[in-house]
Design a protein around this motif. Structure first.
Motif, PDB file in Angstrom:
ATOM      1  N   GLN A  69       0.852  -1.195   0.000  1.00 30.11           N
ATOM      2  CA  GLN A  69       0.000   0.000   0.000  1.00 30.11           C
ATOM      3  C   GLN A  69       0.888   1.245   0.000  1.00 30.11           C
ATOM      4  N   GLN A  70       0.699   2.080  -1.025  1.00 28.35           N
ATOM      5  CA  GLN A  70       1.491   3.285  -1.109  1.00 28.35           C
ATOM      6  C   GLN A  70       0.765   4.362  -0.335  1.00 28.35           C
ATOM      7  N   GLN A  71       1.300   4.719   0.816  1.00 27.64           N
ATOM      8  CA  GLN A  71       0.610   5.647   1.691  1.00 27.64           C
ATOM      9  C   GLN A  71       0.804   7.087   1.286  1.00 27.64           C
ATOM     10  N   VAL A  72       1.903   7.378   0.610  1.00 20.58           N
ATOM     11  CA  VAL A  72       2.248   8.753   0.258  1.00 20.58           C
ATOM     12  C   VAL A  72       2.625   8.813  -1.218  1.00 20.58           C
ATOM     13  N   LYS A  73       1.943   9.663  -1.952  1.00 22.40           N
ATOM     14  CA  LYS A  73       2.232   9.836  -3.374  1.00 22.40           C
ATOM     15  C   LYS A  73       2.715  11.259  -3.606  1.00 22.40           C
ATOM     16  N   GLN A  74       3.921  11.380  -4.121  1.00 24.01           N
ATOM     17  CA  GLN A  74       4.545  12.679  -4.325  1.00 24.01           C
ATOM     18  C   GLN A  74       4.682  12.950  -5.813  1.00 24.01           C
ATOM     19  N   SER A  75       4.427  14.205  -6.192  1.00 21.80           N
ATOM     20  CA  SER A  75       4.551  14.594  -7.602  1.00 21.80           C
ATOM     21  C   SER A  75       4.978  16.048  -7.701  1.00 21.80           C
ATOM     22  N   PRO A  76       5.639  16.440  -8.784  1.00 16.75           N
ATOM     23  CA  PRO A  76       6.130  15.573  -9.854  1.00 16.75           C
ATOM     24  C   PRO A  76       7.413  14.853  -9.440  1.00 16.75           C
ATOM     25  N   GLN A  77       7.865  13.957 -10.246  1.00 21.17           N
ATOM     26  CA  GLN A  77       9.103  13.246  -9.981  1.00 21.17           C
ATOM     27  C   GLN A  77      10.297  14.170 -10.186  1.00 21.17           C
ATOM     28  N   SER A  78      10.200  15.031 -11.188  1.00 26.39           N
ATOM     29  CA  SER A  78      11.244  16.017 -11.425  1.00 26.39           C
ATOM     30  C   SER A  78      10.608  17.324 -11.868  1.00 26.39           C
ATOM     31  N   LEU A  79      11.330  18.403 -11.630  1.00 24.31           N
ATOM     32  CA  LEU A  79      10.794  19.730 -11.889  1.00 24.31           C
ATOM     33  C   LEU A  79      11.941  20.653 -12.278  1.00 24.31           C
ATOM     34  N   ILE A  80      11.756  21.353 -13.372  1.00 24.12           N
ATOM     35  CA  ILE A  80      12.752  22.332 -13.810  1.00 24.12           C
ATOM     36  C   ILE A  80      12.093  23.699 -13.827  1.00 24.12           C
ATOM     37  N   VAL A  81      12.711  24.648 -13.156  1.00 24.46           N
ATOM     38  CA  VAL A  81      12.153  25.981 -12.991  1.00 24.46           C
ATOM     39  C   VAL A  81      13.237  27.008 -13.296  1.00 24.46           C
ATOM     40  N   GLN A  82      12.829  28.089 -13.877  1.00 20.10           N
ATOM     41  CA  GLN A  82      13.762  29.187 -14.097  1.00 20.10           C
ATOM     42  C   GLN A  82      13.987  29.963 -12.800  1.00 20.10           C
ATOM     43  N   LYS A  83      15.169  30.514 -12.678  1.00 16.60           N
ATOM     44  CA  LYS A  83      15.469  31.369 -11.522  1.00 16.60           C
ATOM     45  C   LYS A  83      14.413  32.455 -11.383  1.00 16.60           C
ATOM     46  N   GLY A  84      13.934  32.619 -10.151  1.00 11.24           N
ATOM     47  CA  GLY A  84      12.893  33.598  -9.889  1.00 11.24           C
ATOM     48  C   GLY A  84      11.478  33.052  -9.990  1.00 11.24           C
ATOM     49  N   GLY A  85      11.341  31.876 -10.511  1.00  8.46           N
ATOM     50  CA  GLY A  85      10.021  31.282 -10.673  1.00  8.46           C
ATOM     51  C   GLY A  85       9.517  30.609  -9.404  1.00  8.46           C
ATOM     52  N   ILE A  86       8.329  30.061  -9.481  1.00  7.99           N
ATOM     53  CA  ILE A  86       7.722  29.367  -8.339  1.00  7.99           C
ATOM     54  C   ILE A  86       7.789  27.862  -8.568  1.00  7.99           C
ATOM     55  N   SER A  87       8.282  27.155  -7.568  1.00  2.92           N
ATOM     56  CA  SER A  87       8.330  25.695  -7.628  1.00  2.92           C
ATOM     57  C   SER A  87       7.220  25.152  -6.729  1.00  2.92           C
ATOM     58  N   ILE A  88       6.467  24.197  -7.245  1.00  5.54           N
ATOM     59  CA  ILE A  88       5.377  23.608  -6.471  1.00  5.54           C
ATOM     60  C   ILE A  88       5.498  22.091  -6.507  1.00  5.54           C
ATOM     61  N   ILE A  89       5.532  21.500  -5.336  1.00  7.76           N
ATOM     62  CA  ILE A  89       5.635  20.048  -5.203  1.00  7.76           C
ATOM     63  C   ILE A  89       4.463  19.580  -4.348  1.00  7.76           C
ATOM     64  N   ASN A  90       3.844  18.500  -4.763  1.00  6.30           N
ATOM     65  CA  ASN A  90       2.629  18.037  -4.111  1.00  6.30           C
ATOM     66  C   ASN A  90       2.806  16.675  -3.456  1.00  6.30           C
ATOM     67  N   CYS A  91       2.047  16.471  -2.414  1.00  5.74           N
ATOM     68  CA  CYS A  91       2.077  15.203  -1.703  1.00  5.74           C
ATOM     69  C   CYS A  91       0.650  14.834  -1.312  1.00  5.74           C
ATOM     70  N   ALA A  92       0.216  13.643  -1.700  1.00  8.10           N
ATOM     71  CA  ALA A  92      -1.099  13.137  -1.336  1.00  8.10           C
ATOM     72  C   ALA A  92      -0.911  11.935  -0.425  1.00  8.10           C
ATOM     73  N   TYR A  93      -1.741  11.837   0.580  1.00 12.00           N
ATOM     74  CA  TYR A  93      -1.577  10.742   1.537  1.00 12.00           C
ATOM     75  C   TYR A  93      -2.906  10.045   1.768  1.00 12.00           C
ATOM     76  N   GLU A  94      -2.819   8.836   2.304  1.00 10.47           N
ATOM     77  CA  GLU A  94      -4.019   8.040   2.568  1.00 10.47           C
ATOM     78  C   GLU A  94      -4.290   7.883   4.068  1.00 10.47           C
ATOM     79  N   ASN A  95      -3.221   7.868   4.839  1.00  7.58           N
ATOM     80  CA  ASN A  95      -3.353   7.563   6.257  1.00  7.58           C
ATOM     81  C   ASN A  95      -3.866   8.782   7.020  1.00  7.58           C
TER      82      ASN A  95
END
Lengths: 113, 112
Positions: free
Chosen positions: B1-27
């Protein structure tokens, strides 16, 4: 100042030759953890100590053992390393069992030839 | 059972930009939601964390947004810098085990 210190930084061993990795901490934390992290993967908990109380994860192979002779030191023993055991081994500590923040060392990169 | 799903796997952003990483959980027993930052050849280090009684926490350029009903939390890095290039892990804890449940990690690259 380093708080969780792992030695050596890189370790090379031969297939089947026992190897010991060491971890020391200057934080006087009660809990110590060993994690295995393979390339591009998340760390995987192998076992942890609450003081001298040893807790093994259910899926940790018997090939992996640990010793904690005192509060400051913890050792990871791999009795017969296989090629699949090549990984970064991370030691971490937390102040108490209820403390959420973990402090990680820089790890030991183990290669198995 | 995968309790934690994180996305994206990789992310490329320009300097000054906004980086957003997500995590979904079941527990639903998770009660502490940290993000760890890991540079190559180093161990993870706690970056920022949130408890479920608040919906957002900001520390400098780093913000956690927490959505309890959706069972999701995210890391926002404002004004991303090349020095932010690292792997980021969500690693929620539950009250009983007090052990980190790591997501699969996101490799962030911030281009100069």
């Amino acid at each position: 100042d380093a708080m969780v210190i792992q030695n050596p930084r890189y370790q090379v061993t031969q297939f089947g030759k026992p190897v010991t990795l060491s971890c020391s901490q200057t934080l006087n934390h009660n809990v110590m953890y060993w994690y295995q992290q393979k390339s591009s993967q998340a760390p995987k908990l192998l076992f942890h100590y609450y003081d001298k109380d040893f807790n093994n994860e259910a899926d940790t192979p018997d090939n992996f053992q640990s010793r904690r002779p005192n509060t400051s030191f913890c050792f990871l023993d791999i009795r017969s390393p296989g090629l699949g055991d090549a990984a970064m081994y991370l030691c971490a500590t937390s102040r108490t069992a209820r403390d959420e923040k973990l402090f990680f060392g820089s790890g030991t990169q183990l290669s198995v030839l | 059972q995968q309790q934690v799903k994180q996305s994206p796997q990789s992310l490329i952003v320009q300097k000054g930009g906004i980086s957003i990483i997500n995590c979904a959980y079941e527990n639903t027993a998770f009660d502490y939601f940290p993000w760890y930052q890991q540079f190559p050849g180093k161990g993870p280090a706690l970056l920022i964390a949130i408890r479920p009684d608040v919906s957002e926490k900001k520390e400098g350029r780093f913000t956690i947004s927490f959505n309890k009903s959706a069972k999701q939390f995210s890391l926002h890095i404002m004004d991303s810098q090349p020095g932010d290039s690292a792997t980021y892990f969500c690693a929620p804890l539950s009250g009983s085990a007090r052990q980190l449940t790591f997501g699969s990690g996101t490799q962030l690259t911030v281009l100069p």
